[in-house]
Scaffold this active site. Sequence first.
Site, PDB file in Angstrom:
ATOM      1  N   SER A 134       0.863  -1.174   0.000  1.00 49.77           N
ATOM      2  CA  SER A 134       0.000   0.000   0.000  1.00 49.77           C
ATOM      3  C   SER A 134       0.903   1.229   0.000  1.00 49.77           C
ATOM      4  O   SER A 134       1.894   1.285  -0.730  1.00 49.77           O
ATOM      5  CB  SER A 134      -0.932  -0.038   1.214  1.00 49.77           C
ATOM      6  OG  SER A 134      -1.769   1.088   1.272  1.00 49.77           O
ATOM      7  N   TYR A 148      -4.394   8.150  -7.031  1.00 45.11           N
ATOM      8  CA  TYR A 148      -3.463   7.240  -6.356  1.00 45.11           C
ATOM      9  C   TYR A 148      -3.867   7.078  -4.893  1.00 45.11           C
ATOM     10  O   TYR A 148      -3.941   5.962  -4.379  1.00 45.11           O
ATOM     11  CB  TYR A 148      -2.038   7.769  -6.457  1.00 45.11           C
ATOM     12  CG  TYR A 148      -1.025   6.864  -5.784  1.00 45.11           C
ATOM     13  CD1 TYR A 148      -0.552   5.736  -6.424  1.00 45.11           C
ATOM     14  CD2 TYR A 148      -0.561   7.148  -4.492  1.00 45.11           C
ATOM     15  CE1 TYR A 148       0.372   4.898  -5.803  1.00 45.11           C
ATOM     16  CE2 TYR A 148       0.357   6.316  -3.872  1.00 45.11           C
ATOM     17  CZ  TYR A 148       0.821   5.196  -4.528  1.00 45.11           C
ATOM     18  OH  TYR A 148       1.720   4.357  -3.911  1.00 45.11           O
ATOM     19  N   LYS A 152      -5.090   3.467  -3.013  1.00 41.52           N
ATOM     20  CA  LYS A 152      -4.448   2.892  -1.833  1.00 41.52           C
ATOM     21  C   LYS A 152      -5.399   2.870  -0.634  1.00 41.52           C
ATOM     22  O   LYS A 152      -5.340   1.943   0.191  1.00 41.52           O
ATOM     23  CB  LYS A 152      -3.163   3.655  -1.506  1.00 41.52           C
ATOM     24  CG  LYS A 152      -2.083   3.496  -2.565  1.00 41.52           C
ATOM     25  CD  LYS A 152      -1.729   2.040  -2.844  1.00 41.52           C
ATOM     26  CE  LYS A 152      -0.556   1.895  -3.797  1.00 41.52           C
ATOM     27  NZ  LYS A 152      -0.204   0.485  -4.068  1.00 41.52           N
TER      28      LYS A 152
END
Length: 272
Positions: A134, A148, A152
């Site tokens: 992660s 992004y 995550k």
Amino acid sequence: MAKTIFITGASRGFGKLWAEALLHRGDKVIATARDLSALDDLVSKYGENILPLQLDVNDRAADIAAINKAKEHFGSIDVLINNAGYGLFGSIEETTEKEAREQMETNFFGLLWLTQAVLPIMREQGYGHIIQVSSVLGLVTLPVLGLYNASKFAVEGLSETLATEVKGFGINITLIEPNGFATDWAGASSAQTVAMPEYDAVRAAFQSGLTNDIFGVPEATTPAVLKLIDSETPPLRLFLGKMAHPWVKQTYEGRFAEWGSWDEVASAAHGK
């Protein structure tokens, strides 16, 4: 005792570093990459202990086939390291549908498909360890990395839930949450939106904060990852780097303070 480890995104960065460290100490490694030539040096050096597989993690059928081939070749898969991923740089308004979907396909869905594929093998074995790479940006956020961040955050929620579902099968889940490191993640491995001038000031502020002292040394992560893989009681979450913990702590203290200041309103909304 040597382990069999399946690792994605092994052509460069963390994936290549960790794959070589595992091979060096005698583990068997299934290393995947889109371009297999990037693994030629490891194949030449470690021979039959490495199984290189060409893989686009976005292809669910190919993910399942790769996991099954690895199991057939080595007889077991002790550890899956879902490392493949990239960063999309750009404001949320700038991001196209194609860019948004591709970011989620690689960082979230590719990880999901491989996780699903390995679970039957690990359940049958009665043990296993799935390590999801992660990011600290799965817990806190930065501007111009919205998609992004979202990918995550999704990995965090998926994996925390998964840990509760598979613990009884002897399967451990760990989220590795690195802070920034001096890999090519923000260079050749990244993607960029088409910039809108309205966000120039936001980009400039972001860039001004990227000083060299905040980036860790990629090679320094290897002992931590090896220790994690060898642990009989691995943690659900592991930061990599010294910047992540204080940043997350400060952010969550702010969140709790804000939640607390609105607690009366929130409680009244319960209705009874």
